[in-house]
Design a protein around this motif. Structure first.
Motif, PDB file in Angstrom:
ATOM      1  N   ASN A  47       0.896  -0.795  -0.104  1.00 30.66           N
ATOM      2  CA  ASN A  47      -0.113  -0.056   0.062  1.00 30.66           C
ATOM      3  C   ASN A  47       1.267   1.216  -0.289  1.00 30.66           C
ATOM      4  O   ASN A  47       0.515   2.681   0.354  1.00 30.66           O
ATOM      5  CB  ASN A  47      -1.219  -0.133   1.552  1.00 30.66           C
ATOM      6  CG  ASN A  47      -1.891  -0.659   1.082  1.00 30.66           C
ATOM      7  OD1 ASN A  47      -3.115  -0.538   0.513  1.00 30.66           O
ATOM      8  ND2 ASN A  47      -1.973  -2.144   1.322  1.00 30.66           N
ATOM      9  N   ASN A  48       1.864   1.360   0.074  1.00 30.06           N
ATOM     10  CA  ASN A  48       2.903   2.175  -0.718  1.00 30.06           C
ATOM     11  C   ASN A  48       3.669   2.535   1.081  1.00 30.06           C
ATOM     12  O   ASN A  48       3.691   3.991   0.653  1.00 30.06           O
ATOM     13  CB  ASN A  48       2.947   3.645  -1.791  1.00 30.06           C
ATOM     14  CG  ASN A  48       2.491   2.740  -3.259  1.00 30.06           C
ATOM     15  OD1 ASN A  48       3.530   2.148  -2.878  1.00 30.06           O
ATOM     16  ND2 ASN A  48       0.779   2.853  -3.790  1.00 30.06           N
ATOM     17  N   ILE A  49       3.463   2.355   1.842  1.00 34.49           N
ATOM     18  CA  ILE A  49       3.837   2.671   2.994  1.00 34.49           C
ATOM     19  C   ILE A  49       4.944   1.864   3.632  1.00 34.49           C
ATOM     20  O   ILE A  49       5.307   1.007   3.422  1.00 34.49           O
ATOM     21  CB  ILE A  49       2.918   1.775   4.368  1.00 34.49           C
ATOM     22  CG1 ILE A  49       1.346   2.882   3.934  1.00 34.49           C
ATOM     23  CG2 ILE A  49       3.256   2.911   5.665  1.00 34.49           C
ATOM     24  CD1 ILE A  49      -0.089   2.444   5.055  1.00 34.49           C
ATOM     25  N   ILE A  50       5.716   2.765   3.667  1.00 36.40           N
ATOM     26  CA  ILE A  50       7.318   2.091   3.733  1.00 36.40           C
ATOM     27  C   ILE A  50       7.531   2.450   5.345  1.00 36.40           C
ATOM     28  O   ILE A  50       7.971   3.316   5.757  1.00 36.40           O
ATOM     29  CB  ILE A  50       8.591   2.921   3.147  1.00 36.40           C
ATOM     30  CG1 ILE A  50       8.396   3.384   1.733  1.00 36.40           C
ATOM     31  CG2 ILE A  50       9.903   2.061   3.506  1.00 36.40           C
ATOM     32  CD1 ILE A  50       7.750   1.180   1.094  1.00 36.40           C
ATOM     33  N   THR A  51       7.991   1.478   6.260  1.00 39.74           N
ATOM     34  CA  THR A  51       7.962   1.200   7.611  1.00 39.74           C
ATOM     35  C   THR A  51       8.984   0.637   8.404  1.00 39.74           C
ATOM     36  O   THR A  51       9.529  -0.005   6.794  1.00 39.74           O
ATOM     37  CB  THR A  51       6.887   0.689   8.643  1.00 39.74           C
ATOM     38  OG1 THR A  51       5.960  -0.780   7.669  1.00 39.74           O
ATOM     39  CG2 THR A  51       5.940   1.675   8.674  1.00 39.74           C
ATOM     40  N   ASP A  52       9.340  -0.474   9.387  1.00 38.33           N
ATOM     41  CA  ASP A  52      10.458  -0.563   9.159  1.00 38.33           C
ATOM     42  C   ASP A  52       9.945  -2.266  10.206  1.00 38.33           C
ATOM     43  O   ASP A  52       9.277  -1.629  11.593  1.00 38.33           O
ATOM     44  CB  ASP A  52      11.576  -0.375  10.031  1.00 38.33           C
ATOM     45  CG  ASP A  52      13.192  -1.112  10.135  1.00 38.33           C
ATOM     46  OD1 ASP A  52      13.148  -1.474   9.643  1.00 38.33           O
ATOM     47  OD2 ASP A  52      13.205  -1.432  11.114  1.00 38.33           O
ATOM     48  N   TRP A  53      10.031  -3.120   9.954  1.00 41.46           N
ATOM     49  CA  TRP A  53       9.541  -4.282  11.018  1.00 41.46           C
ATOM     50  C   TRP A  53      10.713  -4.760  11.076  1.00 41.46           C
ATOM     51  O   TRP A  53      11.526  -5.120  11.577  1.00 41.46           O
ATOM     52  CB  TRP A  53       9.398  -5.511   9.896  1.00 41.46           C
ATOM     53  CG  TRP A  53       8.213  -7.335  10.779  1.00 41.46           C
ATOM     54  CD1 TRP A  53       9.053  -7.630  11.355  1.00 41.46           C
ATOM     55  CD2 TRP A  53       7.373  -6.966  11.048  1.00 41.46           C
ATOM     56  NE1 TRP A  53       8.977  -9.015  11.585  1.00 41.46           N
ATOM     57  CE2 TRP A  53       7.334  -8.043  11.850  1.00 41.46           C
ATOM     58  CE3 TRP A  53       6.296  -6.190  10.955  1.00 41.46           C
ATOM     59  CZ2 TRP A  53       6.645  -8.577  12.470  1.00 41.46           C
ATOM     60  CZ3 TRP A  53       5.012  -6.414  12.095  1.00 41.46           C
ATOM     61  CH2 TRP A  53       5.041  -7.882  12.815  1.00 41.46           C
ATOM     62  N   ARG A  54      10.891  -4.886  12.709  1.00 36.46           N
ATOM     63  CA  ARG A  54      11.323  -6.444  13.738  1.00 36.46           C
ATOM     64  C   ARG A  54      10.771  -7.190  14.347  1.00 36.46           C
ATOM     65  O   ARG A  54       9.924  -7.269  15.253  1.00 36.46           O
ATOM     66  CB  ARG A  54      11.906  -5.123  14.774  1.00 36.46           C
ATOM     67  CG  ARG A  54      12.701  -3.955  14.483  1.00 36.46           C
ATOM     68  CD  ARG A  54      14.062  -3.839  13.848  1.00 36.46           C
ATOM     69  NE  ARG A  54      14.949  -2.933  12.620  1.00 36.46           N
ATOM     70  CZ  ARG A  54      16.299  -3.175  12.166  1.00 36.46           C
ATOM     71  NH1 ARG A  54      16.764  -4.365  12.811  1.00 36.46           N
ATOM     72  NH2 ARG A  54      16.112  -2.490  11.010  1.00 36.46           N
ATOM     73  N   GLU A  55      11.501  -8.212  14.134  1.00 33.69           N
ATOM     74  CA  GLU A  55      11.307  -9.744  14.547  1.00 33.69           C
ATOM     75  C   GLU A  55      10.946  -9.636  16.864  1.00 33.69           C
ATOM     76  O   GLU A  55      11.582  -8.737  17.125  1.00 33.69           O
ATOM     77  CB  GLU A  55      12.048 -10.443  14.760  1.00 33.69           C
ATOM     78  CG  GLU A  55      11.688 -11.097  12.753  1.00 33.69           C
ATOM     79  CD  GLU A  55      10.124 -11.508  12.874  1.00 33.69           C
ATOM     80  OE1 GLU A  55       9.396 -11.449  13.113  1.00 33.69           O
ATOM     81  OE2 GLU A  55       9.915 -11.062  11.515  1.00 33.69           O
ATOM     82  N   PRO A  56       9.554  -9.944  17.062  1.00 34.87           N
ATOM     83  CA  PRO A  56       8.589 -11.457  16.161  1.00 34.87           C
ATOM     84  C   PRO A  56       7.756 -10.275  15.712  1.00 34.87           C
ATOM     85  O   PRO A  56       6.516 -10.631  15.008  1.00 34.87           O
ATOM     86  CB  PRO A  56       8.071 -11.349  17.883  1.00 34.87           C
ATOM     87  CG  PRO A  56       8.600 -10.817  18.974  1.00 34.87           C
ATOM     88  CD  PRO A  56       9.538  -9.588  18.515  1.00 34.87           C
TER      89      PRO A  56
END
Length: 419
Positions: A382-391
């Protein structure tokens, strides 16, 4: 009181004195030419439009002058790093004597630990936060090993309490009070990369110094985000990268701070190179080493000008706006973001970043129960640039220089539909 409507978000943007800055950045766009919703300035800041011009100037002078550009360029290369010093010092709350731009973050931390990590057989341990960025952990483990100490025994972790995500300063005080005679160094992230918690740097320095420990701060997620007031804090040293909130480009140079109290101590152990030798006699090649005072005394080599030109382009924007205005907008922007997240009618979401604006920068870390990286993938689609961090954490950083209140509103609306 905030309102959860698009009209309200757009009204906040109209009232924003810094809204004009957005047009001075390249905003990534989708295939239809619409701006991405970019919330990863905590990983890589966007490019200021004037950066190309600043770098082109140095390319033109290189073509025109060759080696004589060191002295004849419009911005002579020989003292080029000095063009960055005053602006960078203001951003981190330091004196110009205490700051230099050089190398990369972890390289600088190692060079600083050569000077400020001087273990003995009985006082050798290092304290870090338990969820420190991996490079800090690897760096201090390698320092312990280099000096002949066991990495597990020599590393002390400042941990959140069971069932909590945030660090408590009184727990650090207890660690240092009980084990301070064995601790040589505290190396703490000023803003934690995972939770976004902004720690009390001055209090950390006081706690460490009370037991004769050296204190260093990693400001990778702090420089250009919060106002750390490094000189007044009393910490011995700090280091930070410039490609996050300082918008200098991928892998660009880092910054270094050494407190004024160490500025003239030529007896501090350090690695030496051509560029921390006295600049007055540097080109008299046969002089014995004569280290410069202040942070410049930790340099090794002549700097990469093209990278510094990109840093200069960004710092000139900071100089024009000032950290006080940026922090004021940041607190309002993040406050609105927090409000909207809390309006989502679900028990799946929890913000683990401190709710007190004075205890965080512009990052909010959003924990989503029963989520995995597929949620991050859907946001990206959806053109949203975020940052994923596990978990299960989405890190979002609405940066006051180029993010808008409407960005925040639209991001939360899409997140609601995905949940």
């Amino acid at each position: 009181m905030y309102k959860p409507t698009l009209d309200y978000a757009q009204q906040l943007d109209k009232e924003d004195n810094l809204a004009h800055l957005r047009a001075q950045f390249h905003i990534p766009k989708d295939a239809e030419g619409n701006d991405w919703l970019y919330f990863t300035g905590n990983s890589l800041g966007l490019q200021p439009k004037q950066t190309q011009q600043y770098i082109q100037q140095e390319l033109d002078d290189w073509a025109k002058y060759g080696v004589e550009g060191h002295f004849e360029a419009r911005n002579p290369w020989m003292p080029y790093h000095e063009f960055l010093t005053n602006s960078m010092a203001k951003i981190v709350g330091a004196k110009p004597l205490e700051v230099v731009v050089m190398n990369t973050l972890t390289t600088n931390l190692h060079l600083l630990m050569v000077s400020f990590y001087q273990p003995t057989k009985t006082k050798y341990k290092i304290v870090i936060e338990s969820d420190a960025f991996p490079s800090d952990r690897y760096a201090v483990q390698s320092q312990l090993k280099f000096h002949g100490f066991d990495t597990e025994e020599g590393l002390i972790e400042w941990k959140p309490r069971k069932g909590e995500e945030l660090l408590r300063i009184e727990d650090l005080e207890k660690i240092v009070d009980e084990q301070g005679d064995e601790i040589a160094l505290l190396l703490i992230g000023g803003v934690n990369y995972y939770t976004g918690q902004y720690l009390d740097i001055k209090r950390i320095a006081e706690i460490g110094h009370a037991k004769n420990c050296m204190v260093g701060i990693d400001l990778a997620h702090g420089a250009g985000n919060i106002s750390p007031e490094l000189h007044d804090s009393g910490v011995d040293f700090a280091a930070w990268c410039t490609y996050k909130y300082l918008n200098s480009g991928p892998g660009s140079l880092a910054g270094l701070f050494v407190h004024e109290k160490h500025a003239h101590n030529k007896e501090l152990p350090r690695f030496a190179g051509w560029w921390n030798h006295n600049k007055e006699t540097r080109f008299n090649m046969r002089q014995p080493f004569d280290v410069m005072p202040g942070a410049e005394g930790w340099q090794l080599s002549n700097p990469p000008i093209l990278s510094m030109a990109a840093i200069r382009a960004s710092l000139d924007m900071f100089e024009e706006v000032g950290m006080e205005a940026l922090r004021a907008k940041s607190e309002k922007l993040t406050g609105y973001f927090e409000y909207l997240i809390n309006q989502i009618d679900t028990d799946r979401i929890k913000i683990i970043t401190p709710s007190n604006p004075k205890e965080r920068g512009c990052q909010l870390s959003i924990q989503v129960k029963n989520a995995d990286k597929s949620l991050h993938k859907k946001l990206t689609e959806n053109n949203i640039i975020t940052d994923w961090r596990e978990p299960d954490v989405i890190r979002c950083a609405p940066v006051p220089m180029y993010n808008s209140f409407e960005d925040v509103y639209r991001m939360v609306e899409i997140l609601k539909t995905l949940l």
